[in-house]
Design an enzyme around this catalytic site. Structure first.
Site, PDB file in Angstrom:
ATOM      1  N   GLN A 175       0.804  -1.231   0.000  1.00 28.66           N
ATOM      2  CA  GLN A 175       0.000   0.000   0.000  1.00 28.66           C
ATOM      3  C   GLN A 175       0.836   1.280   0.000  1.00 28.66           C
ATOM      4  O   GLN A 175       0.300   2.364  -0.215  1.00 28.66           O
ATOM      5  CB  GLN A 175      -0.971   0.010   1.185  1.00 28.66           C
ATOM      6  CG  GLN A 175      -2.123  -0.981   1.045  1.00 28.66           C
ATOM      7  CD  GLN A 175      -3.080  -0.668  -0.100  1.00 28.66           C
ATOM      8  OE1 GLN A 175      -3.182   0.478  -0.560  1.00 28.66           O
ATOM      9  NE2 GLN A 175      -3.782  -1.673  -0.582  1.00 28.66           N
ATOM     10  N   SER A 229       3.318  -4.795  -5.063  1.00 29.09           N
ATOM     11  CA  SER A 229       2.423  -5.382  -6.061  1.00 29.09           C
ATOM     12  C   SER A 229       2.071  -4.338  -7.114  1.00 29.09           C
ATOM     13  O   SER A 229       1.628  -3.233  -6.780  1.00 29.09           O
ATOM     14  CB  SER A 229       1.148  -5.885  -5.383  1.00 29.09           C
ATOM     15  OG  SER A 229       0.208  -6.280  -6.360  1.00 29.09           O
ATOM     16  N   HIS A 245      -0.345  -3.908  -9.351  1.00 24.54           N
ATOM     17  CA  HIS A 245      -1.684  -3.387  -9.660  1.00 24.54           C
ATOM     18  C   HIS A 245      -2.207  -2.404  -8.622  1.00 24.54           C
ATOM     19  O   HIS A 245      -3.318  -1.882  -8.750  1.00 24.54           O
ATOM     20  CB  HIS A 245      -2.676  -4.533  -9.890  1.00 24.54           C
ATOM     21  CG  HIS A 245      -3.123  -5.276  -8.666  1.00 24.54           C
ATOM     22  ND1 HIS A 245      -4.339  -5.013  -8.065  1.00 24.54           N
ATOM     23  CD2 HIS A 245      -2.544  -6.251  -7.949  1.00 24.54           C
ATOM     24  CE1 HIS A 245      -4.483  -5.832  -7.023  1.00 24.54           C
ATOM     25  NE2 HIS A 245      -3.412  -6.591  -6.930  1.00 24.54           N
ATOM     26  N   THR A 259       9.214 -19.059 -16.268  1.00 31.52           N
ATOM     27  CA  THR A 259       9.588 -18.096 -17.305  1.00 31.52           C
ATOM     28  C   THR A 259       9.078 -16.699 -16.942  1.00 31.52           C
ATOM     29  O   THR A 259       7.913 -16.534 -16.602  1.00 31.52           O
ATOM     30  CB  THR A 259       9.026 -18.544 -18.669  1.00 31.52           C
ATOM     31  OG1 THR A 259       9.524 -19.863 -18.936  1.00 31.52           O
ATOM     32  CG2 THR A 259       9.443 -17.605 -19.783  1.00 31.52           C
ATOM     33  N   CYS A 298     -12.734 -10.092   1.512  1.00 29.86           N
ATOM     34  CA  CYS A 298     -13.688 -11.058   2.045  1.00 29.86           C
ATOM     35  C   CYS A 298     -13.929 -10.791   3.527  1.00 29.86           C
ATOM     36  O   CYS A 298     -13.336 -11.409   4.385  1.00 29.86           O
ATOM     37  CB  CYS A 298     -13.223 -12.483   1.842  1.00 29.86           C
ATOM     38  SG  CYS A 298     -11.466 -12.700   2.068  1.00 29.86           S
TER      39      CYS A 298
HETATM   40  C1  LIG Z   1      -3.414  -6.043  -2.390  1.00 28.39           C
HETATM   41  C2  LIG Z   1      -2.529  -6.360  -1.259  1.00 28.39           C
HETATM   42  C3  LIG Z   1      -1.798  -7.564  -1.210  1.00 28.39           C
HETATM   43  C4  LIG Z   1      -1.927  -8.621  -2.271  1.00 28.39           C
HETATM   44  O1  LIG Z   1      -1.348  -8.264  -3.487  1.00 28.39           O
HETATM   45  P1  LIG Z   1      -1.835  -9.075  -4.798  1.00 28.39           P
HETATM   46  O2  LIG Z   1      -0.886  -8.619  -5.849  1.00 28.39           O
HETATM   47  O3  LIG Z   1      -3.239  -8.667  -5.062  1.00 28.39           O
HETATM   48  O4  LIG Z   1      -1.701 -10.518  -4.488  1.00 28.39           O
HETATM   49  C5  LIG Z   1      -0.975  -7.796  -0.138  1.00 28.39           C
HETATM   50  N1  LIG Z   1      -0.871  -6.899   0.859  1.00 28.39           N
HETATM   51  C6  LIG Z   1      -1.551  -5.747   0.855  1.00 28.39           C
HETATM   52  C7  LIG Z   1      -1.376  -4.791   1.981  1.00 28.39           C
HETATM   53  C8  LIG Z   1      -2.415  -5.444  -0.184  1.00 28.39           C
HETATM   54  O5  LIG Z   1      -3.106  -4.308  -0.162  1.00 28.39           O
END
Ligand SMILES: *Cc1c(COP(=O)(O)O)cnc(C)c1O
Length: 393
Positions: free
Chosen positions: A186, A206, A208, A244, A332
């Site tokens: 985050q 991450s 995205h 890969t 969830c």
């Molecule tokens: C979204 C998130 C994840 C998981 O990342 P993904 O790429 O969706 O598996 C892990 N930790 C935090 C704090 C997140 O907000």
């Protein structure tokens, strides 16, 4: 029915930046080689991989060989946790917090099922752990501390640098080192991350969550860290993450991280302004609300609000009918009035039930906030009038 579309769920995922897509494009078509191949196609792919790794390493103040590409933030968290504990002959002790993302929380619960011992640190009402609690929790057999940088539901920022400094001090006199992992999903792309300042051994990102595609993550592993792979196959990513390499996505996450880091202050100011507008508007227009995690040490883009006497899920469905996308915070949220994070913050169950997370991104505008402030009070009032709990009140 709606014309407006307002996306306020940027902590769940972000749109992919158009510049990022443009950067990725050639690697799907013309330059589609396997980075392990020796021919020119392979070499092109390898070069893109190296350049992307270099870019991310330099932005994190790390070395090239400390950056590992993975398939997600979840996978990075799993490699960090299981990769560290698997190097031990004995089943030692791990320290984490009650407010971690499920990628860390459920990994730790899995460790417990397999005979490890785990301490879950409490948080205060703003969602912050206490460094003192952490100091008290350290044992002779502690192998790993995993504390998230910023929480994804309320935005609370944990004292990573202070923890790192403390662990460095005690590690000087310990036989077995306590490794330090932070889930920085985050904060990556929202704050300047310097692994040397933070004094972490492992750090998760991450793509995205900062305008790269879903399905690409990074794990920083400090040189000299004893870590074992959790999947087996080829020698990619120094055999820590075989498979890969996804070159277009690797190129994408590096580009997105570069763009985000070049605009940190500007973006922060923008989302903070919008969040404060929404917060003030909600406080002014809607009675019986609670702002969750309103402390000073928090991300600028998250607003978590409890609307008393109604269900968060019902509110989300109604907002969606008006084109407004928000979230209950965790993907969830089941069981106790929803979120494990709000429960850990001692938010009462009725208020936790009515909690909604609005999370802002670069592309949101003042018009978005105005539209939400126009619709939200009407929706809340409507739901409350149908609520038996509210009638009693
Ligand atoms: C979204 C998130 C994840 C998981 O990342 P993904 O790429 O969706 O598996 C892990 N930790 C935090 C704090 C997140 O907000």
């Amino acid at each position: 029915m709606q014309e407006n579309k307002v996306y306020l769920d940027n902590s769940a995922t972000t749109i992919v930046n158009a510049e990022v897509i443009k950067e990725m494009e050639p690697y799907f078509s013309g330059m589609y080689g396997n980075a392990s191949s020796i021919h020119s196609f392979g070499r092109q792919a390898k070069e893109a991989l190296n350049k992307s790794r270099e870019k991310i390493a330099s932005l994190l103040n790390a070395n090239i060989d400390e950056i590992f590409f993975t398939g997600s933030g979840t996978e990075s968290d799993n490699i960090a946790i299981f990769g560290i504990v698997n190097t031990q002959d004995t089943k030692g002790h791990v320290i984490t917090t009650k407010i971690e993302h499920h990628a860390v929380l459920y990994s730790c619960q899995h460790l417990e099922k397999n005979g490890y011992s785990v301490t879950y640190l409490d948080v205060d009402k703003d969602g912050n752990i206490s460094l003192n609690d952490l100091k008290q929790a350290i044992r002779d057999d502690t192998i790993l501390v995993s504390v998230m940088h910023a929480n994804n539901e309320v935005g609370a920022i944990q004292p990573i640098e202070e923890i790192g400094t403390y662990l460095q001090t005690i590690n000087a006199n310990r036989k077995n080192k306590v490794y330090f992992h932070t889930d920085a999903v985050q904060t990556a792309g929202k704050a300047c991350l310097d692994v040397k300042t933070l004094k972490v051994d492992l750090l998760t990102m991450s793509g995205h969550k900062f305008y790269a595609p879903k399905g690409i993550g990074v794990l920083y592993v400090k040189k000299g860290t004893k870590i074992k792979p959790i999947t087996f196959g080829g020698s990619q990513e120094n055999a820590l993450r075989p498979g890969t390499e996804n070159i277009p996505y690797v190129v994408g996450i590096a580009k997105a991280f570069d763009i985000a880091n070049a605009n940190l202050e500007e973006n922060d100011k923008h989302v903070l302004f919008l969040r404060e507008q929404l917060k003030e508007g909600i406080i002014k227009k809607i009675p019986e609300i609670i702002i969750n995690g309103s402390g000073n040490r928090a991300l600028s883009n998250i607003l978590n609000v409890s609307f008393k006497y109604i269900e968060g899920e019902a509110l989300l469905v109604m907002l969606d009918m008006y084109g407004i996308a928000a979230s209950t915070g965790s993907a969830c949220a089941i069981g106790f009035g929803g979120s494990h994070v709000l429960q850990a913050m001692c938010v009462d169950p009725v208020s936790a039930q009515g909690a909604i997370r609005f999370s802002f991104g670069h592309y949101n505008t003042k018009d978005d906030v105005d539209y939400v402030l126009e619709q939200l009070p009407k929706i809340v009032e409507k739901l409350r009038l149908m609520s038996p709990v509210y009638k009693k009140f």
